[in-house]
Design a protein around this motif. Structure first.
Motif, PDB file in Angstrom:
ATOM      1  N   PRO A 419      -8.865  27.516  -1.255  1.00 43.60           N
ATOM      2  CA  PRO A 419      -7.882  27.731  -2.314  1.00 43.60           C
ATOM      3  C   PRO A 419      -7.230  29.106  -2.183  1.00 43.60           C
ATOM      4  N   GLY A 420      -5.910  29.117  -2.153  1.00 45.71           N
ATOM      5  CA  GLY A 420      -5.196  30.379  -2.027  1.00 45.71           C
ATOM      6  C   GLY A 420      -5.295  31.011  -0.658  1.00 45.71           C
ATOM      7  N   GLU A 421      -5.406  30.219   0.395  1.00 48.52           N
ATOM      8  CA  GLU A 421      -5.536  30.785   1.739  1.00 48.52           C
ATOM      9  C   GLU A 421      -5.012  29.820   2.787  1.00 48.52           C
ATOM     10  N   ILE A 422      -4.230  30.330   3.724  1.00 44.69           N
ATOM     11  CA  ILE A 422      -3.795  29.582   4.908  1.00 44.69           C
ATOM     12  C   ILE A 422      -4.060  30.463   6.119  1.00 44.69           C
ATOM     13  N   VAL A 423      -4.636  29.876   7.146  1.00 40.31           N
ATOM     14  CA  VAL A 423      -4.954  30.601   8.378  1.00 40.31           C
ATOM     15  C   VAL A 423      -4.168  29.995   9.528  1.00 40.31           C
ATOM     16  N   LEU A 424      -3.640  30.855  10.389  1.00 38.99           N
ATOM     17  CA  LEU A 424      -2.949  30.418  11.600  1.00 38.99           C
ATOM     18  C   LEU A 424      -3.633  31.068  12.791  1.00 38.99           C
ATOM     19  N   GLU A 425      -4.102  30.268  13.719  1.00 35.33           N
ATOM     20  CA  GLU A 425      -4.712  30.769  14.954  1.00 35.33           C
ATOM     21  C   GLU A 425      -4.084  30.039  16.132  1.00 35.33           C
ATOM     22  N   ILE A 426      -3.727  30.802  17.145  1.00 35.87           N
ATOM     23  CA  ILE A 426      -3.038  30.211  18.282  1.00 35.87           C
ATOM     24  C   ILE A 426      -3.247  31.095  19.507  1.00 35.87           C
ATOM     25  N   ASP A 427      -3.261  30.480  20.676  1.00 32.74           N
ATOM     26  CA  ASP A 427      -3.233  31.212  21.949  1.00 32.74           C
ATOM     27  C   ASP A 427      -1.808  31.161  22.469  1.00 32.74           C
ATOM     28  N   GLU A 428      -1.247  32.325  22.758  1.00 33.80           N
ATOM     29  CA  GLU A 428       0.149  32.420  23.168  1.00 33.80           C
ATOM     30  C   GLU A 428       0.236  33.131  24.513  1.00 33.80           C
ATOM     31  N   THR A 429       0.955  32.515  25.442  1.00 33.99           N
ATOM     32  CA  THR A 429       1.170  33.122  26.755  1.00 33.99           C
ATOM     33  C   THR A 429       2.269  34.171  26.650  1.00 33.99           C
ATOM     34  N   VAL A 430       1.975  35.371  27.127  1.00 32.33           N
ATOM     35  CA  VAL A 430       2.939  36.468  27.088  1.00 32.33           C
ATOM     36  C   VAL A 430       3.125  36.967  28.513  1.00 32.33           C
ATOM     37  N   ASP A 431       4.346  36.780  29.030  1.00 30.81           N
ATOM     38  CA  ASP A 431       4.621  37.207  30.409  1.00 30.81           C
ATOM     39  C   ASP A 431       5.668  38.304  30.485  1.00 30.81           C
ATOM     40  N   GLY A 432       6.083  38.800  29.332  1.00 31.36           N
ATOM     41  CA  GLY A 432       7.041  39.892  29.297  1.00 31.36           C
ATOM     42  C   GLY A 432       7.033  40.533  27.923  1.00 31.36           C
ATOM     43  N   PRO A 433       7.710  41.659  27.760  1.00 30.26           N
ATOM     44  CA  PRO A 433       7.706  42.347  26.468  1.00 30.26           C
ATOM     45  C   PRO A 433       8.138  41.428  25.332  1.00 30.26           C
ATOM     46  N   ALA A 434       7.493  41.568  24.194  1.00 31.73           N
ATOM     47  CA  ALA A 434       7.794  40.710  23.052  1.00 31.73           C
ATOM     48  C   ALA A 434       7.355  41.410  21.773  1.00 31.73           C
ATOM     49  N   TRP A 435       7.889  40.963  20.659  1.00 33.13           N
ATOM     50  CA  TRP A 435       7.355  41.386  19.365  1.00 33.13           C
ATOM     51  C   TRP A 435       6.980  40.151  18.569  1.00 33.13           C
ATOM     52  N   PHE A 436       5.889  40.291  17.827  1.00 33.94           N
ATOM     53  CA  PHE A 436       5.367  39.196  17.008  1.00 33.94           C
ATOM     54  C   PHE A 436       5.246  39.678  15.567  1.00 33.94           C
ATOM     55  N   ALA A 437       5.463  38.762  14.628  1.00 34.67           N
ATOM     56  CA  ALA A 437       5.277  39.081  13.205  1.00 34.67           C
ATOM     57  C   ALA A 437       4.843  37.820  12.480  1.00 34.67           C
ATOM     58  N   LEU A 438       4.338  38.003  11.276  1.00 33.16           N
ATOM     59  CA  LEU A 438       3.839  36.906  10.464  1.00 33.16           C
ATOM     60  C   LEU A 438       4.680  36.817   9.199  1.00 33.16           C
ATOM     61  N   ARG A 439       5.074  35.583   8.858  1.00 30.46           N
ATOM     62  CA  ARG A 439       5.946  35.358   7.703  1.00 30.46           C
ATOM     63  C   ARG A 439       5.361  34.262   6.820  1.00 30.46           C
ATOM     64  N   ALA A 440       5.322  34.508   5.510  1.00 33.56           N
ATOM     65  CA  ALA A 440       4.833  33.515   4.550  1.00 33.56           C
ATOM     66  C   ALA A 440       5.959  33.161   3.594  1.00 33.56           C
ATOM     67  N   SER A 441       6.016  31.882   3.187  1.00 32.60           N
ATOM     68  CA  SER A 441       7.067  31.460   2.272  1.00 32.60           C
ATOM     69  C   SER A 441       6.572  30.331   1.382  1.00 32.60           C
ATOM     70  N   GLY A 442       7.141  30.241   0.206  1.00 28.87           N
ATOM     71  CA  GLY A 442       6.790  29.210  -0.754  1.00 28.87           C
ATOM     72  C   GLY A 442       7.546  29.436  -2.047  1.00 28.87           C
ATOM     73  N   ASP A 443       6.966  29.001  -3.165  1.00 29.72           N
ATOM     74  CA  ASP A 443       7.615  29.115  -4.471  1.00 29.72           C
ATOM     75  C   ASP A 443       6.705  29.828  -5.459  1.00 29.72           C
ATOM     76  N   LYS A 444       7.332  30.517  -6.408  1.00 32.93           N
ATOM     77  CA  LYS A 444       6.601  31.078  -7.527  1.00 32.93           C
ATOM     78  C   LYS A 444       6.246  29.975  -8.522  1.00 32.93           C
ATOM     79  N   ILE A 445       5.150  30.155  -9.241  1.00 34.10           N
ATOM     80  CA  ILE A 445       4.672  29.181 -10.219  1.00 34.10           C
ATOM     81  C   ILE A 445       4.816  29.762 -11.623  1.00 34.10           C
TER      82      ILE A 445
END
Length: 584
Positions: A419-445
């Protein structure tokens, strides 16, 4: 039979005489240790009327105040001191308490709600007041999360509340504690004509005031023009006022860097701020862009800058009270090592150790590196990426947790792991410079639905431009939409990955768009179009309007042209470099 006129008052007198006397409410709001704690309170009777305690904390709503003589300023300030606040999110009138409140209420039934920022659950209770009697109510506020224990401290980067003297600190400090804002940035505003709107009595450590976990820090929204947009300087040791070269923003940025401050652009970088960013971003003197405000998360301009290799942290703020809001409604968190103070807080911001939010809390790692870090690897690798969002299910319905890579969504999780939690886990291949960020979205109650605010409507913008042009919103993005639920939103700063012996790809079409902005800005400064650029109105400039007088803009034109040429050279070098690629 003729009645005397005095008999007409008898029914009213009988009604008053028969009405029960008021009762007294004694309210105490406590934290987990049972200690009284400041909070925002809502008291509603069974007919839907709001009640404000007589001993409510004083708050201030002065926003755009022109320079005035001392006597007139005192009158003006008194007119903007009040004991209640209208919440656009609940549609009710609320007030602040230091934790203990005693007030008279008519006899009847009531519902009371206590709130304290976004890390605490709301607490509510129904009670009855009997005439002539005292009713005692205690509400306990409990955390659903404790971010300072994890080293993260919240800030609103955009509050306009005057502090004429240190005597103003105590009431403002309690107010910010009631919203659990750890770093309240109180911004002095200016225009090309003056630097005197919502003044602060001191800057640097001399202007810092602490009340428990909250810290008041002086900052500024200055410079701000219809040519290059609105900007913010946070945490500098002094107030920086360069009206002798007002449209040359980089003079401000250089002094801010020397004076321990962090500089950035307000209001998502939209409108004429895109031109300002096009000129200033390559300088390396900027630290952030405000990307969450007015119930509106907008990241696209920031993404473009990141894809051009310009590292900027995301920040958030309310622009209270200039915009209907609550201090700290939109905020950002900064990771700080040790006990927070002005210096290490600014340093954390400069290092990009931030995330923005209006409720959800984010955790994010790429190959063991944290938010704001750069991970260096010797060769292409598969990296383990883990993200988590936590939220209060009573107030936020987060529906998606997304992994962003170079501005594009590459993975999404929506199933709740608890309850009140979402987890994201992934293996990502990186072969050159990159930037990563995390974004959450939904609605207010449980909040009112959105309405396009007056200040983003086309008529308001059109009218504003007749008196100096509200620069930052005049080229606005599409608003999130009338009638929709208010968004629940959060976004981390990037984690950067560098791979040895590789170069980042810079999208060719994107580079051309930013060069085109510089070309258009330079053309507007030409003799042929210069008069079209001027929208300065002397009377309006005494208020909040951000036009620039013709003589000032002519004075700064050579320096602006030189900065445009320098920025254009930066983008053209990227365009010609081996890392450039086709596409947007």
């Amino acid at each position: 039979m003729r009645h005397h006129k005095g008999w007409a008052a008898v029914p009213l007198l009988l009604t008053v005489a028969c009405s029960p006397p008021d009762g007294t409410l004694e309210l105490r709001v406590v934290d987990s240790k049972g200690m009284a704690t400041p909070a925002r309170i809502e008291i509603v009777d069974d007919e839907g009327r709001n009640h404000v305690a007589a001993d409510a904390l004083e708050i201030r709503t002065e926003c755009a105040t022109p320079p005035l003589p001392d006597w007139a300023s005192a009158v003006q300030n008194a007119l903007h001191r009040q004991q209640s606040i209208d919440s656009p999110y609940s549609g009710t009138t609320q007030f602040y308490t230091d934790g203990d409140t005693r007030t008279s209420l008519p006899a009847g039934r009531y519902r009371i709600v206590a709130r304290k920022g976004i890390e605490y659950r709301t607490s509510s209770r129904e009670f009855e007041v009997a005439g002539g009697e005292t009713t005692r109510v205690s509400l306990a506020l409990e955390r659903w999360i404790d971010m300072p224990r994890l080293g993260w401290y919240s800030a609103d980067d955009h509050i306009h509340v005057t502090r004429h003297t240190p005597a103003d600190n105590a009431s403002i400090g309690k107010w910010m504690r009631a919203e659990d804002v750890h770093v309240a940035n109180l911004l002095r505003m200016g225009t090309a004509e003056h630097f005197a709107i919502t003044p602060q009595y001191a800057f640097g450590d001399a202007g810092v005031y602490r009340d428990g976990d909250s810290m008041l820090v002086s900052g500024q929204e200055h410079p701000r023009t219809h040519v290059l947009g609105h900007t913010i300087i946070l945490g500098a040791e002094v107030a920086i006022d360069r009206r002798d070269s007002y449209a040359v923003y980089q003079n401000f940025w250089k002094e801010a860097a020397q004076r321990g401050g962090a500089s950035g652009y307000a209001h998502w970088g939209t409108g004429q701020a895109r031109d300002g960013l096009a000129v200033d971003a390559p300088s390396g003197l900027l630290s952030f862009v405000e990307v969450l405000q007015f119930d509106f998360p907008y990241y696209e301009i920031w993404y473009e800058l990141l894809n051009l290799g310009i590292r900027l942290a995301p920040t958030a703020g309310t622009d209270f009270p200039c915009i209907p809001s609550i201090p700290g409604r939109e905020r950002f968190y900064t990771k700080i090592d040790g006990v927070p103070d002005r210096g290490n807080w600014v340093e954390g911001l400069r290092r990009g150790r931030t995330f923005v939010t209006n409720g959800p809390m984010l955790e994010f790692e790429v190959g063991g590196a944290g938010i704001g870090d750069e991970l260096r690897i010797e060769s292409p690798s598969v990296l383990r990426i883990r993200g988590r969002v936590r939220f209060d299910p009573a107030r936020d319905d987060v529906q998606a947790l997304e992994l962003i890579r170079d501005g594009q969504r590459v993975a999404v999780a929506s199933e709740r792991s608890a309850p009140g939690e979402i987890v994201l886990e992934i293996d990502e291949t990186v072969d050159g410079p990159a930037w990563f960020a995390l974004r959450a979205s939904g609605d207010k109650i449980g909040e009112t639905r959105l309405e396009t605010p007056w200040f983003m409507g086309p008529r308001a913008i059109e009218l504003g431009c007749k008196f100096g042009c509200g620069a930052s919103l005049s080229e606005r993005v599409d608003y999130v939409g009338t009638g929709r639920p208010r968004p629940s939103a959060a976004h981390t700063a990037p984690i950067y990955v560098a791979v040895a012996d590789t170069q980042a790809s810079r999208p060719t079409e994107l580079l051309r768009r930013w060069i085109s902005r510089l070309d258009a800005l330079e053309a507007s400064l030409s003799d042929e179009h210069f008069e079209e650029l001027l929208v300065f109105r002397p009377f309006a400039s005494r208020l909040l309007i951000d036009g620039v007088p013709a003589e000032a803009l002519r004075r700064d034109r050579p320096a602006l042209r030189a900065l445009i040429a320098s920025a254009r050279g930066y983008y053209r070098n990227l365009l010609a470099g081996p890392g450039a690629e086709s596409g947007g």
